[in-house]
Structure formats: C-alpha cells, structure tokens
Design an enzyme around this catalytic site. Structure first.
Site, PDB file in Angstrom:
ATOM      1  N   ASP A  17      84.543  26.521  53.730  1.00  0.00           N
ATOM      2  CA  ASP A  17      83.608  26.148  54.982  1.00  0.00           C
ATOM      3  C   ASP A  17      82.489  25.607  54.644  1.00  0.00           C
ATOM      4  OD1 ASP A  17      81.995  28.423  54.120  1.00  0.00           O
ATOM      5  OD2 ASP A  17      82.462  29.720  55.674  1.00  0.00           O
TER       6      ASP A  17
ATOM      7  N   GLU B 228      86.998  26.201  66.303  1.00  0.00           N
ATOM      8  CA  GLU B 228      87.359  26.428  64.783  1.00  0.00           C
ATOM      9  C   GLU B 228      88.207  25.291  64.341  1.00  0.00           C
ATOM     10  OE1 GLU B 228      85.817  28.565  62.913  1.00  0.00           O
ATOM     11  OE2 GLU B 228      84.740  29.517  64.207  1.00  0.00           O
TER      12      GLU B 228
END
EC number: 3.2.1.17
Length: 170
Positions: A22, A13
């Site tokens: 994102d 991540e």
C-alpha cells in the site's frame, strides 16, 4: 452504483487478488486488507496463509494470490472489525449512533481506512459532525493530512458527510 457500505468500500479500496504494497509500504491484498504491519515479504506471506487457512498460491510472477471468495471473507471480517471498533469506542459510538445511515457509512469508511485512533484525531470535525454542522465539518476535514494523502477518496467521504448523499460515488 454505490448503495451500501460494501459498495462504497469496494469503490474506494478496489480489489486486488494479488499481494501488493500500500502507500505506506505495508503488504495488502483483496479489498484493502492489511496483511501485517511487518514490511517483510515472507512474514506477510506467512500471515496471509494463517488468515486464509492454507498455503497461498503464486501467480506467474511468483506473487501470492487469493480467490475472490477468500477476498470477500477477509473483507467481511475487516468490515466487522471496523464497525465493532466504532461501537466499542465511547466517543465515536455516541456520534455514530446519532447519524443517519448514509453518514454512518462515511464514518465506517474512515475507520476502515485509518482505524479508530486516527479518526479520533479529527476532534474538531467530530464535534461539528456531532452538532450536525455539515458544511463546517467538511471544511475542517478538508484541512487534514488524510485529505492531502488520499484526496480522491477523502473528498468523496467528505461529500457524504456534508450532503448526506452518495452523489460523490456516481
């Protein structure tokens, strides 16, 4: 060196203390923490403030930022949610309970990234994992939208399923 699920997820991540969008256009912060499914900036800021318990600070570019400890707290909660969602799902929990600890990390990683419902769409892969047919499961997983959308991460996770090692994270 990756030796725990926390290390694995931090590796995959990354950690960004400023709010960002994102790949799906959702506001995210910290270690892959989805702030909200509302794609509007002000709604994301309000949701973030509710989660951290105070007004968010802004950086020099007027972007919301959090501290490392706030990032860690959000991450701990997200990791707990992912693990509990596996344990509370009859299909996934049955498979998960019978895996070694390394392969359990791969399942948690997938659920952390995609959620239980999306992981459950991997019906054939999960059946093969349950049968401990690692190479066949890996081949099946490589033929997925997930693998095409996030190939670096998914190939590492698939390698963990196939080999039962964390060698892909070295």
């Amino acid at each position: 060196m990756v030796s725990s699920i926390k290390d694995m997820l931090k590796y995959d991540e990354g950690e960004k203390l400023e709010m960002y969008k994102d790949t799906e256009g959702y506001y995210t912060i910290g270690i892959g923490h989805l702030i909200t499914r509302i794609k509007e900036r002000n709604a994301a800021i309000l949701s973030l403030e509710e989660k951290i318990g105070h007004k968010v600070k802004m950086d020099s570019k007027n972007e919301p930022i959090i501290t490392s400890s706030e990032s860690e707290a959000l991450f701990e909660k997200d990791l707990s949610v992912a693990t509990k969602s596996i344990e509370s799902n009859p299909t996934l929990s049955t498979i998960y309970k019978n895996l070694d600890n390394i392969r359990k990390m791969a399942i948690i990683n997938m659920v952390f990234q995609m959620g239980v419902n999306n992981v459950l769409t991997f019906k054939m892969s999960l059946k093969l994992i349950e049968e401990k047919k690692w190479a066949e499961a890996a081949k099946e997983m490589k033929n997925s939208t997930w693998n095409h959308q996030t190939p670096n991460r998914s190939n590492r996770v698939i390698s963990v399923i196939e080999t039962g090692t964390l060698n892909a994270y070295k």
